[in-house]
Design a protein around this motif. Structure first.
Motif, PDB file in Angstrom:
ATOM      1  N   HIS A  20       0.822  -1.209   0.000  1.00 47.93           N
ATOM      2  CA  HIS A  20       0.000   0.000   0.000  1.00 47.93           C
ATOM      3  C   HIS A  20       0.859   1.264   0.000  1.00 47.93           C
ATOM      4  O   HIS A  20       1.836   1.352   0.736  1.00 47.93           O
ATOM      5  N   ARG A  21       0.456   2.212  -0.810  1.00 51.05           N
ATOM      6  CA  ARG A  21       1.173   3.494  -0.867  1.00 51.05           C
ATOM      7  C   ARG A  21       1.138   4.199   0.497  1.00 51.05           C
ATOM      8  O   ARG A  21       2.139   4.723   0.964  1.00 51.05           O
ATOM      9  N   LEU A  22      -0.024   4.197   1.119  1.00 53.54           N
ATOM     10  CA  LEU A  22      -0.207   4.772   2.455  1.00 53.54           C
ATOM     11  C   LEU A  22      -0.691   3.663   3.373  1.00 53.54           C
ATOM     12  O   LEU A  22      -1.749   3.069   3.137  1.00 53.54           O
ATOM     13  N   SER A  23       0.078   3.364   4.407  1.00 52.53           N
ATOM     14  CA  SER A  23      -0.317   2.303   5.331  1.00 52.53           C
ATOM     15  C   SER A  23      -0.115   2.750   6.772  1.00 52.53           C
ATOM     16  O   SER A  23       0.812   3.493   7.090  1.00 52.53           O
ATOM     17  N   PHE A  24      -1.016   2.285   7.606  1.00 54.53           N
ATOM     18  CA  PHE A  24      -1.007   2.632   9.022  1.00 54.53           C
ATOM     19  C   PHE A  24      -1.010   1.329   9.811  1.00 54.53           C
ATOM     20  O   PHE A  24      -1.883   0.489   9.631  1.00 54.53           O
ATOM     21  N   LEU A  25      -0.014   1.168  10.650  1.00 49.72           N
ATOM     22  CA  LEU A  25       0.131  -0.060  11.425  1.00 49.72           C
ATOM     23  C   LEU A  25      -0.097   0.246  12.903  1.00 49.72           C
ATOM     24  O   LEU A  25       0.533   1.149  13.460  1.00 49.72           O
ATOM     25  N   TYR A  26      -1.021  -0.502  13.515  1.00 48.02           N
ATOM     26  CA  TYR A  26      -1.352  -0.350  14.931  1.00 48.02           C
ATOM     27  C   TYR A  26      -0.836  -1.598  15.636  1.00 48.02           C
ATOM     28  O   TYR A  26      -1.365  -2.689  15.439  1.00 48.02           O
ATOM     29  N   ILE A  27       0.199  -1.433  16.446  1.00 41.51           N
ATOM     30  CA  ILE A  27       0.799  -2.565  17.161  1.00 41.51           C
ATOM     31  C   ILE A  27       0.274  -2.559  18.592  1.00 41.51           C
ATOM     32  O   ILE A  27       0.383  -1.565  19.298  1.00 41.51           O
ATOM     33  N   THR A  28      -0.285  -3.683  18.988  1.00 38.97           N
ATOM     34  CA  THR A  28      -0.951  -3.809  20.275  1.00 38.97           C
ATOM     35  C   THR A  28      -0.380  -4.994  21.047  1.00 38.97           C
ATOM     36  O   THR A  28       0.439  -5.735  20.528  1.00 38.97           O
ATOM     37  N   ILE A  29      -0.834  -5.153  22.273  1.00 36.56           N
ATOM     38  CA  ILE A  29      -0.492  -6.310  23.095  1.00 36.56           C
ATOM     39  C   ILE A  29      -1.784  -6.788  23.763  1.00 36.56           C
ATOM     40  O   ILE A  29      -2.559  -5.966  24.264  1.00 36.56           O
ATOM     41  N   THR A  30      -2.002  -8.077  23.786  1.00 39.23           N
ATOM     42  CA  THR A  30      -3.176  -8.652  24.436  1.00 39.23           C
ATOM     43  C   THR A  30      -3.231  -8.198  25.901  1.00 39.23           C
ATOM     44  O   THR A  30      -2.221  -8.220  26.592  1.00 39.23           O
ATOM     45  N   GLY A  31      -4.394  -7.769  26.333  1.00 38.29           N
ATOM     46  CA  GLY A  31      -4.568  -7.367  27.727  1.00 38.29           C
ATOM     47  C   GLY A  31      -4.145  -5.940  28.037  1.00 38.29           C
ATOM     48  O   GLY A  31      -4.203  -5.513  29.183  1.00 38.29           O
ATOM     49  N   GLN A  51      -7.667   6.888   1.957  1.00 39.73           N
ATOM     50  CA  GLN A  51      -6.616   6.255   1.155  1.00 39.73           C
ATOM     51  C   GLN A  51      -5.565   5.547   2.006  1.00 39.73           C
ATOM     52  O   GLN A  51      -4.719   4.831   1.482  1.00 39.73           O
ATOM     53  N   ILE A  52      -5.610   5.743   3.319  1.00 37.07           N
ATOM     54  CA  ILE A  52      -4.652   5.074   4.209  1.00 37.07           C
ATOM     55  C   ILE A  52      -5.212   3.703   4.582  1.00 37.07           C
ATOM     56  O   ILE A  52      -6.313   3.594   5.121  1.00 37.07           O
ATOM     57  N   GLN A  53      -4.442   2.663   4.302  1.00 33.49           N
ATOM     58  CA  GLN A  53      -4.848   1.295   4.630  1.00 33.49           C
ATOM     59  C   GLN A  53      -4.477   0.999   6.081  1.00 33.49           C
ATOM     60  O   GLN A  53      -3.386   1.368   6.532  1.00 33.49           O
ATOM     61  N   LEU A  54      -5.361   0.326   6.801  1.00 32.46           N
ATOM     62  CA  LEU A  54      -5.186   0.091   8.228  1.00 32.46           C
ATOM     63  C   LEU A  54      -4.849  -1.371   8.510  1.00 32.46           C
ATOM     64  O   LEU A  54      -5.547  -2.267   8.036  1.00 32.46           O
ATOM     65  N   GLY A  55      -3.799  -1.569   9.290  1.00 36.76           N
ATOM     66  CA  GLY A  55      -3.421  -2.919   9.696  1.00 36.76           C
ATOM     67  C   GLY A  55      -3.110  -2.940  11.181  1.00 36.76           C
ATOM     68  O   GLY A  55      -2.690  -1.934  11.755  1.00 36.76           O
ATOM     69  N   THR A  56      -3.324  -4.086  11.810  1.00 32.29           N
ATOM     70  CA  THR A  56      -3.002  -4.241  13.219  1.00 32.29           C
ATOM     71  C   THR A  56      -2.318  -5.576  13.444  1.00 32.29           C
ATOM     72  O   THR A  56      -2.579  -6.543  12.732  1.00 32.29           O
ATOM     73  N   ILE A  57      -1.423  -5.590  14.419  1.00 29.28           N
ATOM     74  CA  ILE A  57      -0.713  -6.820  14.770  1.00 29.28           C
ATOM     75  C   ILE A  57      -0.474  -6.832  16.275  1.00 29.28           C
ATOM     76  O   ILE A  57      -0.219  -5.781  16.877  1.00 29.28           O
ATOM     77  N   ASP A  58      -0.584  -7.998  16.869  1.00 25.08           N
ATOM     78  CA  ASP A  58      -0.413  -8.167  18.308  1.00 25.08           C
ATOM     79  C   ASP A  58       1.022  -8.625  18.580  1.00 25.08           C
ATOM     80  O   ASP A  58       1.416  -9.717  18.172  1.00 25.08           O
ATOM     81  N   ALA A  59       1.779  -7.796  19.272  1.00 28.94           N
ATOM     82  CA  ALA A  59       3.191  -8.092  19.544  1.00 28.94           C
ATOM     83  C   ALA A  59       3.364  -9.230  20.546  1.00 28.94           C
ATOM     84  O   ALA A  59       4.438  -9.822  20.625  1.00 28.94           O
ATOM     85  N   VAL A  65       7.726  -9.032  16.149  1.00 24.00           N
ATOM     86  CA  VAL A  65       7.326  -7.672  15.776  1.00 24.00           C
ATOM     87  C   VAL A  65       8.148  -6.647  16.551  1.00 24.00           C
ATOM     88  O   VAL A  65       8.555  -5.623  16.020  1.00 24.00           O
ATOM     89  N   SER A  66       8.392  -6.931  17.819  1.00 23.37           N
ATOM     90  CA  SER A  66       9.128  -5.991  18.670  1.00 23.37           C
ATOM     91  C   SER A  66      10.492  -5.652  18.095  1.00 23.37           C
ATOM     92  O   SER A  66      10.866  -4.487  18.007  1.00 23.37           O
ATOM     93  N   GLY A  67      11.224  -6.652  17.676  1.00 18.12           N
ATOM     94  CA  GLY A  67      12.544  -6.417  17.101  1.00 18.12           C
ATOM     95  C   GLY A  67      12.480  -5.818  15.715  1.00 18.12           C
ATOM     96  O   GLY A  67      13.229  -4.888  15.391  1.00 18.12           O
ATOM     97  N   SER A  68      11.588  -6.310  14.894  1.00 16.33           N
ATOM     98  CA  SER A  68      11.499  -5.844  13.508  1.00 16.33           C
ATOM     99  C   SER A  68      11.073  -4.390  13.388  1.00 16.33           C
ATOM    100  O   SER A  68      11.496  -3.687  12.482  1.00 16.33           O
ATOM    101  N   PHE A  69      10.214  -3.944  14.305  1.00 16.88           N
ATOM    102  CA  PHE A  69       9.696  -2.580  14.231  1.00 16.88           C
ATOM    103  C   PHE A  69      10.188  -1.699  15.385  1.00 16.88           C
ATOM    104  O   PHE A  69       9.668  -0.608  15.591  1.00 16.88           O
TER     105      PHE A  69
END
Length: 111
Positions: A20-31, A51-59, A65-69
C-alpha cells in the motif's frame, strides 16, 4: 467505520506496508487497556483518511514484531508512505496532534 486488517506475522506486516502506498500499522499487546481503549478512537479518526490502509498486529502473539519494528511499549502507531516510516507514536497518543500530523502528510501525498 473502517476495519483494521489483522496481520499475523512480521512478513505479513512488511508485505502490507509494501503493498500500500499509504499504510497505518497499529501494534498492540493482548490485555493492554490503553491499546484497547485507543484503537476505536484511532479507527474513527482514520475515517478522514480513506486512502490510508489500516493494519493491526499483536506483539504478544507475534513476538518478532518488537525487534522488527523497534517496539518497546504498546500501543505503537506507525504511518508509512511508500514503505517509509513517517509517523511513530507510542503509549500515550494525543489524537488531535496525531490528526494534525497525518493531515499534513496526507494532503502532501494525496493533494
Amino acid at each position: 467505520m473502517r476495519e483494521f486488517e489483522l496481520l499475523t506475522s512480521v512478513e505479513s506486516a512488511q508485505e502490507f506496508i509494501r503493498r500500500h502506498r499509504l499504510s497505518f500499522l497499529y501494534i498492540t499487546i493482548t490485555g493492554c487497556s490503553v491499546c484497547h481503549a485507543l484503537q476505536p478512537q484511532v479507527q474513527k479518526l482514520m475515517t478522514k483518511y480513506p486512502q490510508i490502509q489500516l493494519g493491526t498486529i499483536d506483539a504478544q502473539e507475534v513476538p518478532a514484531v518488537s525487534g522488527s519494528f523497534s517496539v518497546f511499549t504498546a500501543p505503537v502507531l506507525l504511518l508509512y508512505v511508500e514503505g517509509k516510516e513517517y509517523i511513530r507514536e507510542a503509549r500515550i497518543v494525543h489524537l488531535d496532534l496525531l490528526d494534525e500530523k497525518i493531515g499534513k502528510i496526507y494532503d502532501l501525498v494525496e493533494g
